[in-house]
Scaffold this active site. Structure first.
Site, short mmCIF file in Angstrom:
data_model
loop_
_atom_site.label_atom_id
_atom_site.label_comp_id
_atom_site.label_asym_id
_atom_site.label_seq_id
_atom_site.Cartn_x
_atom_site.Cartn_y
_atom_site.Cartn_z
N ARG A 1 38.37 31.91 39.60
CA ARG A 1 38.70 33.26 40.07
C ARG A 1 39.48 34.04 39.01
O ARG A 1 39.64 35.25 39.13
CB ARG A 1 39.56 33.18 41.35
CG ARG A 1 38.82 32.60 42.53
CD ARG A 1 39.78 32.22 43.63
NE ARG A 1 40.34 33.37 44.32
CZ ARG A 1 39.82 33.91 45.42
NH1 ARG A 1 38.72 33.42 45.94
NH2 ARG A 1 40.39 34.94 45.99
N TRP B 1 46.98 35.91 39.36
CA TRP B 1 46.40 36.87 38.41
C TRP B 1 47.29 38.10 38.53
O TRP B 1 47.27 38.80 39.53
CB TRP B 1 44.96 37.17 38.80
CG TRP B 1 44.19 37.70 37.65
CD1 TRP B 1 43.72 37.00 36.57
CD2 TRP B 1 43.82 39.05 37.42
NE1 TRP B 1 43.08 37.83 35.70
CE2 TRP B 1 43.12 39.09 36.18
CE3 TRP B 1 44.01 40.25 38.11
CZ2 TRP B 1 42.61 40.27 35.65
CZ3 TRP B 1 43.50 41.42 37.58
CH2 TRP B 1 42.80 41.42 36.36
#
Ligand code: M6R
Length: 629
Positions: free
Chosen positions: A35, A98
């Site tokens: 991801r 992230w």
């Protein structure tokens, strides 16, 4: 506006059972690496100790929460774990981050702990009202450690906690706006994880004597194939033997258990064969993530560029590479049109060696998905040296370009894995359009009516992108028809020409077919000599002001035997008389056309490459981030 959520940033996972949680959490995080992330962490409830007073909500034991975090790879986190033999416990949570709020660092990495050390949380999503909650809690003397939006969840939870975990969590999430999938553990409730979801994905894995949760099936599939899909507003209480799900009022509800039969590879790509297709399909979500937080009461608000005084500049220079440069070509047209200021766009590899004329009255906009492109970095340094102010439009938080720029606006498109950019490009264009409208407002070069109408059209982009995807189910057929053309042309005028540049690059980089983009009116000045029977010309016809002109160019190439595949707006009937095949996209403001018009061309490139047996996600000779000259 449709509710699409932001479902691609970060990965979360959790385990409660009889086995050591550490290795299971690390394995889950490895599975979620695809991801995209820049740091990782885990928290566990370490060995239970007896709670003599029996004060803790019915439980007679408690434990201590322990955390490990690492910037960079999950393997760094695993090394830290190996070095801590006492890091033991059978219940825990994990996270790959992230970065969105705050740079990648150990402090900003999840899990986050409440100031009293009682709760740990992992979170995927964005808490939009975090600043208000943070300010409020700070007034009560609560100290924050990180720059993240997430930390407010755990601090508020600890503040609300009066002995009942579920009640405190329900009260906490009722205050949150934005998106979240969260997992929480407490030192007073051994073996229990609470999970909650709003507009970010979260599934629960059902085992025997052990249960799990995660952002997606990938993290669970090697342990169990039986899952419960948590829906928005729901809360789950997960213990080794039981999973209870509650609605937003706290009432227990029945949930269906779903059996999945995906293997790991298809799970990583959410069932898509390639990351590129997954990312094409994610564009409505990505656009929503880019746009929505920056529109308040039909006004564009860029908190990131407070202090940027547009009146100081007499020209704008845009620089970037590849697709980001193509986004810049669109940006040039939008900024010029709305702000009435001179704008140039130039590839960074040229600008860096050109000794450009610029000074402190020049605003330079650099665009980069990765934020690490060597030519773009060199060009921006050159511009800064000449006194220009640099505004960066970047996707990867904390990247070199983001740090070097005077101002930075993030696209928030989520990690892009396929080498060929798709959602990176469309979110760059959307952000450039938003910047142009914002700047025009600052410069007073736009009427109130035109401003509002642009903002409304920008807000409709996610659903129009979805419509463009829905309308183009027959692109595969077109690819099957045209895939063996060895050389083709993309033509268009004005905005359509800018899209032609990107459509042509998309096709050549993943299918290895020779393709050229031409300003439609320029063909007759030489290139038309290459048009011969059977040659495919992709004609972009969405810029309606110049539609008739493009039609004459279509007629010129057809007269020489070319086959024409046109892209036009829904409702355009006359194009069917001119072209051999037509792909349709929904109507939008002419300045926003590129965001929507590129979508069928991304799909066309994808299916042509697939038909030609190419390695779509990793085309030959290319790298995702070009960090060399
Ligand atoms: O990371 P950047 O946006 O700075 O990358 C710029 C180009 O290398 C990039 O857009 C490249 O052209 C893509 N492969 C196009 O799909």
């Amino acid at each position: 506006m449709i509710d699409l959520g932001r479902n691609y940033m970060c990965g979360i996972t959790g385990y409660t059972g009889i086995n050591q949680a550490g290795p299971i959490l690390l394995e889950g995080l490895r599975r979620l690496e695809y991801r995209g992330y820049d740091s990782a962490g885990i928290a566990i409830q370490s060995e239970s100790k007896k709670d003599e007073a029996g004060e803790n909500g019915g439980d007679n034991t408690s434990c201590t929460l322990k955390m490990l975090k690492a910037t960079g790879k999950v393997s760094h986190l695993a090394d830290k774990f190996e070095a801590e033999p006492d890091f033991k416990g059978v219940c825990g949570i994990g996270h790959t981050r992230w970065a969105t709020h705050g740079v990648p660092s150990d402090t900003n990495a999840h899990p986050h702990l409440s100031a009293d050390g009682k709760f740990a949380v992992v979170h995927n999503g964005i808490i939009e009202n975090f600043a208000d909650i943070r300010a409020e809690l700070q007034k009560y003397g609560i100290e924050f450690k990180s720059e993240t939006d997430t930390e407010v969840i755990v601090q508020l939870l600890a503040y609300n906690y009066k002995g009942n975990f579920k009640k405190a969590l329900m009260k906490t999430i009722a205050r949150l706006t934005g998106s979240y999938a969260i997992g929480v553990i407490s030192d007073e409730h051994p073996g229990t994880i609470f999970a909650a979801k709003q507009a970010s994905p979260l599934i629960i894995g059902i085992g025997i004597g052990e249960n799990y949760f995660a952002s997606d099936i990938t993290a669970l599939v090697s342990n169990t194939k039986n899952v419960i899909d948590l829906d928005d507003g729901e809360v789950a209480e997960i213990t080794p033997d039981e999973v209870k799900v509650f609605d937003h009022t706290g009432k227990e509800i029945d949930k269906e258990i779903r059996h999945i039969n995906w293997d790991i590879a298809s799970a990583e790509k959410s069932g898509y064969e390639h990351f590129m297709m997954k990312e094409i399909m994610e564009q409505p979500h990505a656009l929503k993530a880019t746009i929505e937080p920056r529109v308040k009461d039909e006004t564009i608000v860029f908190d990131e560029i407070k202090g940027l005084d547009m009146k100081k500049f007499n020209r704008v220079h845009i620089t970037a590479c590849g697709s980001a440069y193509h986004a810049g070509c669109v940006g040039r047209a939008i900024i010029e049109s709305l702000c009435k200021i001179q704008v140039e766009a130039e590839v960074a590899s040229e600008l860096r060696y050109r000794d450009p004329v610029m000074d402190e009255k020049t605003l330079v906009i650099v665009i980069s998905q990765s934020g690490e492109t060597a030519d773009t970095i060199a060009a921006m340094k050159e511009c800064k040296y000449k006194g220009a102010t640099v505004l960066a439009i970047v996707n990867v938080v904390g990247s070199s370009i983001a740090k070097l720029a005077d101002y930075c606006i993030y696209t928030w498109a989520g990690p892009e894995i396929a080498v060929a950019t798709t959602k990176g490009y469309t979110t760059q264009v959307a952000l450039l359009a938003m910047f142009a409208v914002w700047a025009a407002g600052e410069l007073k070069t736009i009427s109130h009516g035109a401003y509002t109408s642009m903002v409304i059209d920008i807000m409709h982009l996610p659903e129009r992108a979805q419509r463009a995807l829905d309308l183009n189910t027959k692109v595969k057929k077109m690819a099957d028809k045209y895939y063996d053309n060895q050389s083709l042309f993309f033509i268009g005028r004005n905005m359509d020409y800018a899209v032609a540049l990107e459509g042509s690059l998309k096709l050549k980089e993943i299918s290895y077919l020779h393709s050229e983009a031409y300003a439609a009116g320029e063909l007759k000045h030489g290139t038309i000599a290459l048009i011969e029977p059977g040659r495919l010309v992709v004609a972009l016809c969405c810029y309606e002001k110049l539609f008739e002109k493009t039609v004459s160019n279509i007629q010129q190439v057809k007269a020489r035997g070319a086959e024409v595949l046109a892209v036009a707006h829904e409702g355009n009937r006359s194009i069917f008389q001119e072209a051999d095949d037509v792909l349709l996209v929904p109507q939008t403001d002419p300045l926003l056309v590129p965001v929507i018009e590129i979508i069928p061309l991304q799909l066309f490139a994808y299916y042509v490459a697939k038909k030609n047996g190419c390695d779509i996600d990793k085309p030959k000779n290319l790298a995702k981030s070009v960090t060399v000259e």
